[in-house]
Design an enzyme around this catalytic site. Structure first.
Site, mmCIF file in Angstrom:
data_model
loop_
_atom_site.group_PDB
_atom_site.id
_atom_site.type_symbol
_atom_site.label_atom_id
_atom_site.label_comp_id
_atom_site.label_asym_id
_atom_site.label_seq_id
_atom_site.Cartn_x
_atom_site.Cartn_y
_atom_site.Cartn_z
ATOM 1 N N ASP A 159 -4.506 -6.377 -8.762
ATOM 2 C CA ASP A 159 -5.564 -6.896 -7.897
ATOM 3 C C ASP A 159 -5.666 -6.031 -6.650
ATOM 4 O O ASP A 159 -4.753 -5.269 -6.327
ATOM 5 C CB ASP A 159 -5.307 -8.356 -7.526
ATOM 6 N N GLU A 206 -1.373 -10.470 -6.180
ATOM 7 C CA GLU A 206 -0.315 -10.079 -5.241
ATOM 8 C C GLU A 206 -0.836 -10.016 -3.818
ATOM 9 O O GLU A 206 -0.086 -10.243 -2.863
ATOM 10 C CB GLU A 206 0.252 -8.709 -5.646
ATOM 11 N N GLU A 207 -2.123 -9.710 -3.670
ATOM 12 C CA GLU A 207 -2.698 -9.533 -2.340
ATOM 13 C C GLU A 207 -2.995 -10.860 -1.637
ATOM 14 O O GLU A 207 -3.459 -10.862 -0.502
ATOM 15 C CB GLU A 207 -3.979 -8.691 -2.419
ATOM 16 N N GLU A 258 4.665 0.097 -6.163
ATOM 17 C CA GLU A 258 4.018 0.122 -4.848
ATOM 18 C C GLU A 258 4.106 1.552 -4.313
ATOM 19 O O GLU A 258 5.047 2.276 -4.631
ATOM 20 C CB GLU A 258 4.723 -0.824 -3.869
ATOM 21 N N HIS A 296 -5.602 -0.556 1.897
ATOM 22 C CA HIS A 296 -6.630 -1.432 2.478
ATOM 23 C C HIS A 296 -7.657 -0.694 3.339
ATOM 24 O O HIS A 296 -8.527 -1.332 3.927
ATOM 25 C CB HIS A 296 -6.002 -2.566 3.308
#
Length: 358
Positions: free
Chosen positions: A69, A124-125, A148, A326
């Site tokens: 996600d 996860e976000e 990650e 992000h």
């Protein structure tokens, strides 16, 4: 094991072209599962919409888990100057696709020693961490790699914990000339007190050992007979301050008139530097021509969710620059992405030579 006709960069590009904000991962999960099947894995999409793959038949159980996600926001997918742009290129479709191709390119002798479970995890976000929680009780790994961005030469040993806090104050309306603080001012006073507490906790501490605070939202509702104000902030917690201990502090500072709500509790995690897994990754990075470095992250990841369930050695690893997470410029350098695949593949080959855990 051959990677077949799939090109890693083009396959990642295809994954980036499928929007997958938290809660809407089904289409990209199907795309990833289809790719894993083409690469010779047993692949499926599970009930939590996780993209799942399994390869190998060895006694050593390894979970490779990265989230699929993304945060909201569209970044046009493009390959430009050796960089692949797109939401998720770094956080964290890129690391998970690197895991897929590292696993698919392992020789048979390695797959006779390892059984690899790949999990493209959902949500996860957001605080739910739906995908990781779904597999927490269903897999029993001996080793865990969380996908990650660490940079292809980096090995992440730990993440801070997290606590999300909502605070509300409602009181009778009164004239603004009155000397009493209004609802919004009471919340501001509380936040200032928490800020001072955190800064006192941080004196003399390194970044990973500090309490971080971020005010996320503040609202004052139109008043008639009642006035109301709400604020939302989060804390990033070092290993010395688990969520329940932080809650005790936050409650002690709050006047009884404030309503506090706590959620998104994630326990801080810091793993050891010397395990068969860290040794394998260090050697794999060196074999790929890199200089391994250990890292600690001030954010959170599915590592925080899974560490209480899986007592196995655990690290986070993946190509990409986490400072691009992000951002409107999220991208991964193609060379970095391919090096990440190579280093992880070599690390898994080294791990297969370790004694099987009893």
């Amino acid at each position: 094991m051959s990677m077949g006709t799939l090109d890693p960069v083009e396959f990642l590009r295809g994954a980036l072209e499928i929007p997958s904000p938290s809660g809407e991962e089904r289409l990209v999960a199907e795309y990833l599962a289809e790719g894993m099947a083409k690469l010779g894995m047993r692949a499926f999409v599970d009930e939590a919409d996780n993209a799942r793959g399994q390869i190998g038949q060895g006694p050593i159980q390894v979970v490779l888990l990265g989230h699929i996600d993304t945060v909201p926001g569209v970044i046009p997918v493009r390959l430009q100057d050796g960089k692949l742009f797109g939401r998720g290129a770094v956080d964290a479709k890129g690391p998970f696709v690197a895991m897929i191709f590292a696993a698919a390119s392992l020789p048979e002798e390695t797959l006779d020693r390892l059984t690899l479970h790949l999990v493209g995890a959902t949500e996860e976000e957001v605080p739910s961490s739906k995908g990781a929680r779904f597999v927490a009780g269903r897999l029993r790994p001996d080793y865990v790699v969380i996908g990650e961005p660490s940079g292809w030469e980096g090995i992440t040993l730990g993440y801070k914990g997290r606590l999300l806090v909502k605070v509300r104050r409602e009181k009778d309306q009164f004239h603004s000339a009155h000397h009493e603080p209004n609802a919004a001012e009471e919340l501001i006073s509380y936040f200032v007190a928490i800020k001072a507490w955190a800064e006192a906790m941080n004196v003399g501490q390194k970044a990973f050992d500090q309490v971080q605070y971020t005010l996320r939202d503040f609202r004052v509702h139109p008043a008639e007979l009642k006035q109301a104000a709400e604020m939302f902030f989060d804390l990033r917690l070092p290993p010395r301050l688990p969520p329940e201990e932080a809650i005790r502090h936050l409650t002690a500072y709050a006047p009884p008139t404030l309503e506090l709500e706590f959620f998104g509790r994630e326990i801080p995690y810091l793993g050891p530097k010397d395990t068969p897994l860290t040794r394998a990754l260090r050697l794999g990075i060196r074999k790929a021509g890199g200089r391994p470095v250990f890292k600690l992250k001030t954010g959170t990841s599915d590592m925080n969710v899974l560490a209480p369930h899986w007592k196995a050695p655990m690290v986070a690893y993946g190509p990409g620059d986490s400072t691009l997470d992000h951002t409107p410029y999220e991208h991964v350098a193609v060379g970095e992405f391919l090096k990440g695949i190579e280093a992880l593949r070599k690390a898994l080959q080294v791990l297969a030579e370790a004694p099987a855990p009893s």
